[in-house]
Design a protein around this motif. Structure first.
Motif, PDB file in Angstrom:
ATOM      1  N   GLN A 286      18.483  96.233  -5.016  1.00 42.29           N
ATOM      2  CA  GLN A 286      19.477  95.174  -5.052  1.00 42.29           C
ATOM      3  C   GLN A 286      20.848  95.766  -5.376  1.00 42.29           C
ATOM      4  O   GLN A 286      21.038  96.393  -6.411  1.00 42.29           O
ATOM      5  CB  GLN A 286      19.100  94.138  -6.114  1.00 42.29           C
ATOM      6  N   ALA A 287      21.795  95.576  -4.472  1.00 42.30           N
ATOM      7  CA  ALA A 287      23.156  96.057  -4.696  1.00 42.30           C
ATOM      8  C   ALA A 287      23.999  94.953  -5.324  1.00 42.30           C
ATOM      9  O   ALA A 287      23.625  93.776  -5.303  1.00 42.30           O
ATOM     10  CB  ALA A 287      23.770  96.517  -3.383  1.00 42.30           C
ATOM     11  N   ALA A 288      25.128  95.340  -5.869  1.00 38.34           N
ATOM     12  CA  ALA A 288      25.993  94.364  -6.521  1.00 38.34           C
ATOM     13  C   ALA A 288      27.434  94.598  -6.108  1.00 38.34           C
ATOM     14  O   ALA A 288      27.800  95.674  -5.627  1.00 38.34           O
ATOM     15  CB  ALA A 288      25.854  94.469  -8.045  1.00 38.34           C
ATOM     16  N   GLY A 289      28.247  93.556  -6.292  1.00 32.24           N
ATOM     17  CA  GLY A 289      29.678  93.686  -6.073  1.00 32.24           C
ATOM     18  C   GLY A 289      30.071  93.980  -4.636  1.00 32.24           C
ATOM     19  O   GLY A 289      29.479  93.466  -3.683  1.00 32.24           O
ATOM     20  N   LEU A 290      31.056  94.852  -4.482  1.00 26.21           N
ATOM     21  CA  LEU A 290      31.620  95.168  -3.176  1.00 26.21           C
ATOM     22  C   LEU A 290      30.594  95.813  -2.254  1.00 26.21           C
ATOM     23  O   LEU A 290      30.568  95.531  -1.054  1.00 26.21           O
ATOM     24  CB  LEU A 290      32.830  96.090  -3.348  1.00 26.21           C
ATOM     25  N   LYS A 291      29.740  96.685  -2.813  1.00 23.54           N
ATOM     26  CA  LYS A 291      28.724  97.339  -1.992  1.00 23.54           C
ATOM     27  C   LYS A 291      27.795  96.316  -1.361  1.00 23.54           C
ATOM     28  O   LYS A 291      27.445  96.420  -0.172  1.00 23.54           O
ATOM     29  CB  LYS A 291      27.919  98.321  -2.848  1.00 23.54           C
ATOM     30  N   ASN A 292      27.400  95.313  -2.126  1.00 24.55           N
ATOM     31  CA  ASN A 292      26.504  94.272  -1.616  1.00 24.55           C
ATOM     32  C   ASN A 292      27.193  93.465  -0.518  1.00 24.55           C
ATOM     33  O   ASN A 292      26.602  93.186   0.534  1.00 24.55           O
ATOM     34  CB  ASN A 292      26.068  93.359  -2.759  1.00 24.55           C
TER      35      ASN A 292
ATOM     36  N   LYS B  61      18.753  95.792  -0.394  1.00 26.24           N
ATOM     37  CA  LYS B  61      18.063  94.536  -0.123  1.00 26.24           C
ATOM     38  C   LYS B  61      19.013  93.587   0.589  1.00 26.24           C
ATOM     39  O   LYS B  61      20.019  93.148   0.018  1.00 26.24           O
ATOM     40  CB  LYS B  61      17.565  93.915  -1.427  1.00 26.24           C
ATOM     41  N   ILE B  62      18.684  93.290   1.841  1.00 26.58           N
ATOM     42  CA  ILE B  62      19.496  92.398   2.664  1.00 26.58           C
ATOM     43  C   ILE B  62      18.755  91.080   2.826  1.00 26.58           C
ATOM     44  O   ILE B  62      17.569  91.063   3.185  1.00 26.58           O
ATOM     45  CB  ILE B  62      19.773  93.015   4.051  1.00 26.58           C
TER      46      ILE B  62
ATOM     47  N   SER C  52      27.646  95.683   2.676  1.00 27.13           N
ATOM     48  CA  SER C  52      26.348  95.927   3.327  1.00 27.13           C
ATOM     49  C   SER C  52      25.919  94.715   4.130  1.00 27.13           C
ATOM     50  O   SER C  52      25.521  94.833   5.300  1.00 27.13           O
ATOM     51  CB  SER C  52      25.290  96.271   2.283  1.00 27.13           C
ATOM     52  N   HIS C  53      26.002  93.529   3.534  1.00 26.97           N
ATOM     53  CA  HIS C  53      25.617  92.304   4.242  1.00 26.97           C
ATOM     54  C   HIS C  53      26.555  92.029   5.415  1.00 26.97           C
ATOM     55  O   HIS C  53      26.097  91.655   6.508  1.00 26.97           O
ATOM     56  CB  HIS C  53      25.620  91.117   3.267  1.00 26.97           C
ATOM     57  N   ALA C  54      27.859  92.220   5.192  1.00 29.10           N
ATOM     58  CA  ALA C  54      28.813  91.964   6.273  1.00 29.10           C
ATOM     59  C   ALA C  54      28.566  92.880   7.461  1.00 29.10           C
ATOM     60  O   ALA C  54      28.576  92.440   8.617  1.00 29.10           O
ATOM     61  CB  ALA C  54      30.245  92.143   5.747  1.00 29.10           C
ATOM     62  N   PHE C  55      28.319  94.163   7.186  1.00 33.94           N
ATOM     63  CA  PHE C  55      28.075  95.130   8.255  1.00 33.94           C
ATOM     64  C   PHE C  55      26.819  94.774   9.036  1.00 33.94           C
ATOM     65  O   PHE C  55      26.830  94.721  10.275  1.00 33.94           O
ATOM     66  CB  PHE C  55      27.954  96.536   7.661  1.00 33.94           C
ATOM     67  N   VAL C  56      25.727  94.516   8.332  1.00 30.29           N
ATOM     68  CA  VAL C  56      24.452  94.225   8.988  1.00 30.29           C
ATOM     69  C   VAL C  56      24.533  92.934   9.793  1.00 30.29           C
ATOM     70  O   VAL C  56      24.125  92.881  10.965  1.00 30.29           O
ATOM     71  CB  VAL C  56      23.317  94.141   7.947  1.00 30.29           C
ATOM     72  N   TYR C  57      25.073  91.876   9.203  1.00 33.56           N
ATOM     73  CA  TYR C  57      25.151  90.591   9.902  1.00 33.56           C
ATOM     74  C   TYR C  57      26.068  90.666  11.123  1.00 33.56           C
ATOM     75  O   TYR C  57      25.784  90.058  12.160  1.00 33.56           O
ATOM     76  CB  TYR C  57      25.646  89.505   8.952  1.00 33.56           C
TER      77      TYR C  57
ATOM     78  N   ILE D   3      26.032 103.554  15.157  1.00 33.92           N
ATOM     79  CA  ILE D   3      25.699 102.221  14.651  1.00 33.92           C
ATOM     80  C   ILE D   3      24.261 102.178  14.143  1.00 33.92           C
ATOM     81  O   ILE D   3      23.987 101.654  13.059  1.00 33.92           O
ATOM     82  CB  ILE D   3      25.906 101.158  15.746  1.00 33.92           C
ATOM     83  N   GLY D   4      23.342 102.735  14.916  1.00 29.74           N
ATOM     84  CA  GLY D   4      21.921 102.659  14.565  1.00 29.74           C
ATOM     85  C   GLY D   4      21.567 103.396  13.289  1.00 29.74           C
ATOM     86  O   GLY D   4      20.747 102.913  12.487  1.00 29.74           O
ATOM     87  N   LEU D   5      22.169 104.573  13.078  1.00 29.11           N
ATOM     88  CA  LEU D   5      21.861 105.372  11.882  1.00 29.11           C
ATOM     89  C   LEU D   5      22.267 104.661  10.592  1.00 29.11           C
ATOM     90  O   LEU D   5      21.436 104.474   9.693  1.00 29.11           O
ATOM     91  CB  LEU D   5      22.518 106.743  11.992  1.00 29.11           C
ATOM     92  N   PRO D   6      23.532 104.231  10.443  1.00 30.27           N
ATOM     93  CA  PRO D   6      23.883 103.516   9.207  1.00 30.27           C
ATOM     94  C   PRO D   6      23.163 102.178   9.059  1.00 30.27           C
ATOM     95  O   PRO D   6      22.860 101.764   7.929  1.00 30.27           O
ATOM     96  CB  PRO D   6      25.406 103.321   9.326  1.00 30.27           C
ATOM     97  N   MET D   7      22.871 101.512  10.183  1.00 31.38           N
ATOM     98  CA  MET D   7      22.112 100.262  10.103  1.00 31.38           C
ATOM     99  C   MET D   7      20.745 100.506   9.485  1.00 31.38           C
ATOM    100  O   MET D   7      20.296  99.762   8.596  1.00 31.38           O
ATOM    101  CB  MET D   7      21.950  99.668  11.504  1.00 31.38           C
ATOM    102  N   ALA D   8      20.063 101.545   9.948  1.00 32.19           N
ATOM    103  CA  ALA D   8      18.737 101.861   9.422  1.00 32.19           C
ATOM    104  C   ALA D   8      18.807 102.230   7.948  1.00 32.19           C
ATOM    105  O   ALA D   8      17.968 101.807   7.136  1.00 32.19           O
ATOM    106  CB  ALA D   8      18.115 102.993  10.234  1.00 32.19           C
ATOM    107  N   TYR D   9      19.829 103.022   7.586  1.00 32.31           N
ATOM    108  CA  TYR D   9      19.951 103.454   6.184  1.00 32.31           C
ATOM    109  C   TYR D   9      20.246 102.264   5.272  1.00 32.31           C
ATOM    110  O   TYR D   9      19.644 102.120   4.199  1.00 32.31           O
ATOM    111  CB  TYR D   9      21.052 104.504   6.052  1.00 32.31           C
ATOM    112  N   VAL D  10      21.166 101.405   5.682  1.00 33.43           N
ATOM    113  CA  VAL D  10      21.512 100.242   4.852  1.00 33.43           C
ATOM    114  C   VAL D  10      20.318  99.314   4.703  1.00 33.43           C
ATOM    115  O   VAL D  10      20.018  98.839   3.595  1.00 33.43           O
ATOM    116  CB  VAL D  10      22.715  99.488   5.468  1.00 33.43           C
ATOM    117  N   MET D  11      19.590  99.070   5.805  1.00 37.60           N
ATOM    118  CA  MET D  11      18.440  98.165   5.749  1.00 37.60           C
ATOM    119  C   MET D  11      17.303  98.735   4.913  1.00 37.60           C
ATOM    120  O   MET D  11      16.510  97.986   4.340  1.00 37.60           O
ATOM    121  CB  MET D  11      17.946  97.868   7.170  1.00 37.60           C
TER     122      MET D  11
END
Length: 554
Positions: A291-297, A94-95, A300-305, A82-90
């Motif tokens: 800044q990501a767009a579409g499904l990736k954005n 841009k979250i 990313s937001h859903a996972f982090v939140y 969990i911590g590794l992908p969280m750090a990479y996504v953040m």
């Protein structure tokens, strides 16, 4: 670094010897006494291995060690996953509200694990809010999160922030041009992550995973609260030593020796693996969030939140339930009220709050002074003596708090050093146990300070001590404060050692929370926990204010 004209036996050597003498009395001597009691028959005084054989020949005992490894390995792996992908996504995307999310992640880590355990009991216990909802909705009988699954859930959500903070710091210092070069050569995103980013941050990932492993392996409160029949080593040690029908000191000492041996072996194994895969680089082009767009954005937001929401949920539950109307802090009767606070903060003399802050302030003051001195000695005055000092400093971190508490009672329960039952033994335990945070942080920052700065001050006529106090210490303070905030928050939330060492006159908030939970007084426990949570948040905000930072660099 040795200045010209500096004597071989100097003031700094005196400091080293004094600190080493203190550590010999309060670390080496208690641990040596534990080893002695584990192999000596208390009646005949002869050498014996009966206590160790008792552990390894009875499944009831050695199965707790297996349980501990199962919980610890699963929790560590999940925390890393969990911590590794969280750090990479953040770091890469841009979250929205990322600065606030960082603060929430840190707050979720600063809370003691056992508070998360009883918060999840209120949600997913046998009579929890979510449990009742699931049972009514699906017509089933869900028995709650007790046992292995519940322990792993609590530890994972409480530990991944540590991996996140470490890996996030490593990604911040990584040169992104390597990633871009791989992309230009046709590497896909997943391949770049697995073949470039992960190998570069592997030492940091191993270091943070070790810290998670040690913390989970040594935790007492969480498996005690929700483990039920699933016992772990710290719980076994506590019950054997504190048994109401007469604890077995020798067997408890043997259990301590086993767990000390295992944690030391794991510590050196991690250092060996980390040293084999160490990289050094300069971040000429640091990784920047895009800044990501579409499904990736959206993903990313859903996972982090989702992850941050689950991590901070126990604190939210604690604060919410502290304001529910209750019957003496035991049964919630519906609606909101201040009965829980009336039954705790206003109906009692509040010595537990005073004790928490008093013992914490004294301990952290000693930690800051010792942390600065030890950091300076180990980096600027390198020799065998100071290397030994640096190694001994880490012992209390890798040794479970319950083991340290038992060793202190063995060592200081009789003259000539009679400390048991006093506030002093609590202060010493807190100081010794939480000193490594500040030492490691101070060592890292002084390693980045060029010795030429100090040499310039000395060449202008300043004495070495004046250079140290007027030049070196001010430059070290941001790093020292980063370690000190971690030391402070872990001191006020310490349970494993204090549950063994405390008396009625030295009871702290964490002990009060634990005892209220054991009695089923969740309202009272929530009120005390809210005070502890607010203290941690205010401490974090003060740290940000003093240092100008918006994160705790790890």
């Amino acid at each position: 670094m040795r200045y010209s004209g500096e004597k071989r036996f100097s003031m700094w050597t005196s400091f080293s010897l004094i600190i080493l003498a203190i550590f010999s009395v309060f670390i080496i001597y208690p641990l040596a006494l534990v080893l002695y009691k584990s192999v000596v028959d208390p009646h005949s005084g002869s050498f014996t291995l009966d206590y160790l054989l008792k552990f390894f020949t009875k499944k009831f005992y050695w199965s707790t060690l297996v349980n501990s490894f199962q919980v610890t390995v699963c929790s560590t792996l999940l925390a890393a996953l969990i911590g590794l992908p969280m750090a990479y996504v953040m770091r890469s995307v841009k979250i929205r509200g990322s600065s606030w999310l960082d603060i929430l992640i840190v707050i979720s880590y600063l809370s003691p694990p056992f508070i998360g355990a009883y918060a999840w009991i209120q949600l997913l216990g046998r009579n929890g809010m979510v449990t009742n909802f699931i049972n009514e909705l699906f017509g089933i009988t869900f028995d709650g999160i007790y046992g292995f699954a519940g322990i792993v859930l609590v530890f994972t959500l409480q530990s991944f922030p540590l991996v996140y903070m470490y890996v996030s710091g490593a990604l911040k210092g990584m040169d992104n041009s390597l990633n871009e070069a791989a992309e230009s050569l046709g590497c896909g995103r997943v391949e770049r992550i697995m073949r470039i980013i992960v190998p570069l941050i592997m030492p940091t990932l191993l270091a943070s995973s070790l810290l998670v492993f040690m913390r989970v392996f040594a935790d007492f409160g969480t498996p005690m609260l929700i483990g039920e029949g699933f016992k772990t080593m710290p719980v076994l040690i506590y019950t054997q030593f504190m048994s109401e029908v007469g604890g077995d000191d020798g067997f408890a000492a043997a259990l301590c020796v086993i767990i000390i041996t295992l944690t030391i072996l794991m510590f050196f194994a991690q250092r060996f693996l980390a040293n084999r895969s160490t990289y050094s680089m300069t971040a000429l082009k640091p990784m920047a969030a895009e800044q990501a767009a579409g499904l990736k954005n959206m993903l990313s937001h859903a996972f982090v939140y989702l992850v941050v929401g689950l991590a901070i949920l126990p604190q939210a539950v604690v604060i919410y339930t502290s304001f529910l109307k209750s019957n003496g802090g035991q049964v919630f009767t519906g609606g909101f009220g201040l009965q829980s606070y009336e039954a705790t903060l206003f109906a009692k003399d509040n010595e537990v709050i005073w004790n928490t802050y008093m013992l914490g302030v004294i301990s952290i003051s000693i930690i800051v002074v010792l942390g600065i001195l030890i950091s300076y000695l180990t980096v600027r005055k390198r020799n065998v003596l100071n290397s030994t000092l640096d190694t001994i400093t880490m012992f209390p971190y890798i040794i479970p708090g319950s083991v340290l508490g038992i060793s202190f009672l063995f060592a200081f329960n009789n003259p000539p050093i009679l400390l048991s039952g006093t506030a002093l033994i609590m202060i010493i335990a807190f100081t010794i146990r939480r000193l490594p945070y500040t030492v490691r942080s101070g060592t890292a920052v002084i390693g980045q300070i060029s010795p030429s700065v100090e040499e310039a001050a000395i060449s202008l006529g300043a004495s070495e001590m004046k250079t140290f106090t007027k030049v070196t210490v001010p430059m070290m303070m941001p790093g020292v404060l980063a370690g000190a905030i971690m030391s402070w928050v872990t001191i006020i939330s310490e349970l494993s050692s204090s549950i063994i060492l405390y008396t009625n006159s030295t009871q702290t908030l964490t002990i009060s929370i634990y005892t209220e939970v054991i009695r089923g007084n969740y309202g009272n426990a929530s009120a005390y926990s809210t005070v502890l949570t607010i203290t941690s948040i205010l401490s974090l905000l003060i740290f940000y204010r003093l240092t100008g930072k918006r994160d705790i660099s790890m």
